[in-house]
Design an enzyme around this catalytic site. Structure first.
Site, PDB file in Angstrom:
ATOM      1  N   ASP A   1     -22.091 -25.261  15.916  1.00  0.00           N
ATOM      2  CA  ASP A   1     -23.018 -26.351  16.215  1.00  0.00           C
ATOM      3  C   ASP A   1     -22.696 -27.602  15.401  1.00  0.00           C
ATOM      4  O   ASP A   1     -22.053 -27.538  14.338  1.00  0.00           O
ATOM      5  CB  ASP A   1     -24.462 -25.915  15.988  1.00  0.00           C
ATOM      6  CG  ASP A   1     -24.726 -25.451  14.564  1.00  0.00           C
ATOM      7  OD1 ASP A   1     -23.861 -24.774  13.983  1.00  0.00           O
ATOM      8  OD2 ASP A   1     -25.803 -25.750  14.025  1.00  0.00           O
TER       9      ASP A   1
ATOM     10  N   GLU B   1     -26.077 -23.284  12.419  1.00  0.00           N
ATOM     11  CA  GLU B   1     -25.992 -23.569  10.991  1.00  0.00           C
ATOM     12  C   GLU B   1     -26.737 -24.846  10.610  1.00  0.00           C
ATOM     13  O   GLU B   1     -27.343 -24.929   9.536  1.00  0.00           O
ATOM     14  CB  GLU B   1     -24.525 -23.672  10.570  1.00  0.00           C
ATOM     15  CG  GLU B   1     -24.296 -23.732   9.063  1.00  0.00           C
ATOM     16  CD  GLU B   1     -24.346 -25.142   8.490  1.00  0.00           C
ATOM     17  OE1 GLU B   1     -24.423 -25.272   7.253  1.00  0.00           O
ATOM     18  OE2 GLU B   1     -24.326 -26.125   9.260  1.00  0.00           O
TER      19      GLU B   1
END
Length: 415
Positions: free
Chosen positions: A104, A169
């Protein structure tokens, strides 16, 4: 007897250095698939995960070596947040080496501040520009090519190598490493864990500790009134400003220093503020603001929250308001011992490849390392980077991808 003949390692390094175009290709592919969390108005990581898997299969990794672990999330496209594990078998499986990167990215921010399209990689002067190219695709690509160099040369690493590409994350890791730790038995206590998600321009610092993180959303409730009659109301904005200064002043309460970190002290910073009223002549009845607190590990979050409560109570009495707060993120973890096997093995590889004497540090930022350390898995965070993550015109230096792949490949070769 060394595991590798010199020619084996020479061929591995030569493959890495000859793969610049393929590295740029993979970076470009990944950037073209924005992986934004639902909290950031995105659909998650599935499209990026599928594109990455397709690339891995087309470039030498077998279907059997790639497994996906999907964390359920009904907000995301397909209802899942994917986590990918790629395995390269080694001569020993007793102590695997994990290289953990996240899929991400953060939003672009103000597009007017970008000189290029953030979702299309631009190569210029040895750099790649685009959202995610450094955070965390640089580490991802380095790990892929370090592993691929072994496959392409038909050489087994000393230890089994595990590449992990995680979701979520950037907004807390609930659907990434936290979900994996709770719902799988992927990790062994003797494994070595490396997270290429932070570093310095020389690649000489090994992060072994993180400050504890505490994010607060503070809501002050007073009484709205006309700007000319503050005596008839309770100014929530005024009370909130005073409270934010009191919370900032906790730096003087939790005042120990630790030179492992930069800065060496705990920080308590007011950050985001929400809109309150729509007119200059209206005294706000409600005010909401956030605090970003980064606290040295010698203090527990419970200790800090006790002082937060005292600050809130004092403001309530002073202004006649009501104060409540929400903990929107918290994390605390022990440090990785500076003599842990993963620290020594990485430091040896850095010395061997680059001639640098690595030094251990702590950081104020948060990585998945905190989650691993809390569960008893010593880990390190390391990379060679300028650290322009989350900035407009984010970039990575291509040579750093190559250098870090060299270091990882050397680490994979050591018994």
């Amino acid at each position: 007897m060394p595991l590798f003949l010199g020619t084996d390692m020479k061929d591995i390094i030569e493959y890495i250095h000859s793969s610049k175009a393929k590295m740029v290709e993979l970076e470009s592919l990944l950037t073209a698939h924005p992986a934004l969390a639902p909290e950031n108005a995105g659909h998650g990581e599935i499209e990026k995960a599928e594109a990455l898997t397709e690339w891995l299969l087309a470039n030498g990794f077998s279907k059997e070596s790639i497994l996906r672990y999907d964390a359920p999330d009904p907000r995301a496209k397909g209802g899942i947040r994917p986590n990918i594990v790629v395995t390269v078998p080694g001569h020993s499986d007793a102590q695997r080496i994990w290289v953990m990167a996240h899929l991400d990215v953060v939003p672009t921010g103000d597009l007017k501040l970008w000189n290029t399209d953030p979702w299309k990689v631009v190569e210029k002067d040895g750099k790649l520009y685009g959202r995610g190219v450094e955070d965390n695709q640089q580490g991802l690509v380095s790990g892929v090519f370090a592993a691929l160099a072994y496959l392409k040369n038909g050489v087994k690493p000393a230890h089994t190598v595990k590449l992990l590409f995680m979701s979520d994350e950037e907004v807390g890791s609930k659907y990434g490493i936290i979900w994996l730790l709770k719902n799988t038995d992927l990790f062994k206590k003797d494994d070595l864990f490396l997270i290429p998600d932070g570093g310095d321009p020389k690649g000489e610092t090994i992060e072994v500790a993180e400050k504890n993180i505490l994010w607060l959303k503070v809501h002050v409730k007073g009484l709205q009134c006309h700007g000319s009659r503050p005596d008839q109301g309770k100014n929530a904005c005024l009370a909130a400003c005073d409270l934010s200064l009191k919370l900032n002043g906790l730096q003087d309460v939790f005042n120990k220093k630790d030179e492992l970190f930069m800065p060496s002290y705990s920080t308590f910073q007011p950050t985001m503020r929400f809109s309150n009223v729509e007119g200059v002549n209206i005294i706000p009845g409600e005010d909401v603001f956030c605090m970003d607190c980064r606290i040295l590990p010698c203090y527990t979050l419970n200790m800090v929250l006790g002082q937060v409560e005292e600050c809130c109570t004092a403001i309530e009495k002073k202004y006649g308001v009501e104060v409540c707060y929400e903990v929107i993120q918290s994390s605390e973890s022990p440090a990785t011992p500076v003599d842990a096997p993963v620290v020594k093995k990485l430091a040896a590889a850095i010395k061997k490849v680059h001639g640098l004497n690595a030094k251990t540090i702590g950081i104020g930022g948060g990585t998945v390392g905190a989650e691993l350390r809390r569960e008893g898995y010593p880990c390190v965070v390391w990379s060679t980077m300028d650290e322009c993550a989350h900035m407009p015109n984010e970039y990575c230096i291509i040579e750093n991808i190559i250098k870090d792949a060299d270091t990882l490949a050397t680490m994979f070769s050591e018994e």
